[in-house]
Enzyme design. Structure first.
Site, PDB file in Angstrom:
ATOM      1  CE  LYS A   1     -10.078   4.961 -20.225  1.00  0.00           C
ATOM      2  NZ  LYS A   1     -10.022   5.057 -18.761  1.00  0.00           N
TER       3      LYS A   1
ATOM      4  NE  ARG B   1      -2.746   0.522   3.466  1.00  0.00           N
ATOM      5  CZ  ARG B   1      -2.511   1.346   4.491  1.00  0.00           C
ATOM      6  NH1 ARG B   1      -2.584   2.656   4.330  1.00  0.00           N
ATOM      7  NH2 ARG B   1      -2.210   0.865   5.687  1.00  0.00           N
TER       8      ARG B   1
END
Length: 402
Positions: A218, A68
């Protein structure tokens, strides 16, 4: 592609071309002799002694303490992204919206004022119009093409200006350098979503923007097989955003980080082909009698083509166009295509297409869609790396059915 003069590129990484940056920009980070960086699929990492543990626990963004906080695979990706965007460093998140929301929440507080564009990715709009105001942040929504309106919206407590260019889904541009010139002397931070351009086609930081964000899902990943976000900025801003990131916990998994790293290795090759395909298809669509209008920054007919040429080196995958027909006819056209897959997202190897009004109908009412210039016959296409002749033939067959 950006070309930098290099008398001896092998000895000066700063002068490398993008094709070299994506392959060697993370050199020296691997701890073994493997040619391909490994996937560090571990949630936690051991310390050799208490002193080493204390250092690991207290060094921001340490790659070998707890995933994390950071991960060695993340470190490889961040090194390459920072070089592509020309920033000091980069930070990875679990999605593009995690990058946007974490960045904004790290930088503003109750009582601050922020400015956002009237056109944004729909979830970005919700963040500014619905979420921030609940926590006492003042928000002004301004037309992105009106520099005077942006300047007029600035207040003494304006902390941040959120930008996106080209914007989703209408491909309207924002003059990034001009907004940065307004903001920087006033001590206002500028944040730009560069997803629709990619760092190969546009570098907002070089135009004066402080923080550059991406949905790495993307172009950067490029194969529609991962979800990720990226924040590219100074080390100082990265540490502040990272502290919010560890609190919110929108962590990128090591596997997705590795897929992203693999995608980055071919980014220049893919973007070069995508740029060429999209421009050729946009030019072809302009000549089809079944098409009313085509929106693409690379076309001379685009009202902001001069700005596009000024701040972009390529024009990207996304074409928006309006067909001659109503909502139902547009839906039939999209369904008739065989090569362009009816699916959301963009910037990958496969061509994707959506009936924009149908996609936005679940999150925007009719008045909001009219304000955003989303007509019932509006289509958004992300052009992939297929052969351009095959894409044109597929499009021609579907247009004939209108």
């Amino acid at each position: 592609m950006k070309k930098n003069p290099a008398s001896n590129p092998s000895s000066d990484p700063a002068s490398w071309h993008d094709e070299t940056r994506v392959l060697h920009g993370d050199a020296g980070l691997s701890t073994d002799s493997a040619l391909v960086a490994p996937i560090h699929y571990s949630a936690t990492f051991k310390a050799d002694d208490p002193q080493a543990f204390a250092e690991m626990a207290n060094v921001p963004r340490h790659p070998g303490f707890y995933t994390r906080y950071g991960n060695p695979t993340h470190e490889h990706v961040a090194a390459i992204l920072a070089k592509l965007e020309g920033t000091e460093t980069a930070l990875l998140t679990g999605s593009g919206m995690a990058a946007i929301s974490t960045t904004v929440l790290a930088l503003v507080s109750a009582g601050d004022h922020v400015i956002a564009q009237s056109r944004h990715y729909m979830s970005t709009t919700k963040l500014f119009e619905e979420v921030l105001v609940r926590f006492g942040v003042q928000v002004s929504i301004v037309e992105q093409t009106d520099l005077a309106a942006i300047e007029a919206a600035i207040r003494p407590n304006t902390r941040l200006i959120m930008l996106e260019s080209p914007v989703n889904p209408t491909l309207v541009l924002t003059d990034l350098a001009a907004v940065a010139a307004l903001a920087r002397p006033r001590g206002i931070l500028t944040v730009a979503d560069n997803t629709f351009a990619s760092p190969l086609n546009q570098q907002p930081h070089a135009l004066g923007i402080d923080i550059v964000l991406h949905s790495a899902t993307k172009y950067l990943g490029g194969h529609h097989d991962l979800t990720a976000g990226a924040v590219c900025c100074s080390a100082l801003h990265a540490e502040k955003i990272w502290r919010m990131h560890t609190t919110l916990g929108a962590v990128l998994s090591p596997m997705d980080a590795w897929l992203l790293l693999r995608g980055l290795r071919t980014l220049p090759l893919r973007v070069q082909r995508i740029n060429a395909n999209a421009l050729a298809l946009a030019q072809w669509l302009q000549d089809q009698p079944q098409v009313e209008r085509v929106f693409y920054p690379g076309l001379e007919s685009h009202p902001q083509h001069a700005l596009a040429r000024q701040q972009m080196t390529g024009y990207g995958a996304v074409i928006a166009f309006a067909v001659r027909g109503n909502f139902e006819a547009t839906s039939r056209f999209v369904a008739s295509l065989e090569l362009a897959t009816h699916a959301v997202s963009l910037g990958g190897v496969d061509s994707l297409i959506v009936h924009t009004a149908a996609m936005w109908a679940g999150t925007m009412n009719e008045a909001q869609m009219q304000a955003a210039d989303i007509a019932p016959n509006f289509v958004r296409m992300s052009v992939g790396v297929e052969h351009i002749d095959d894409l044109k033939a597929d499009m021609a067959r579907a247009l004939q059915k209108l």
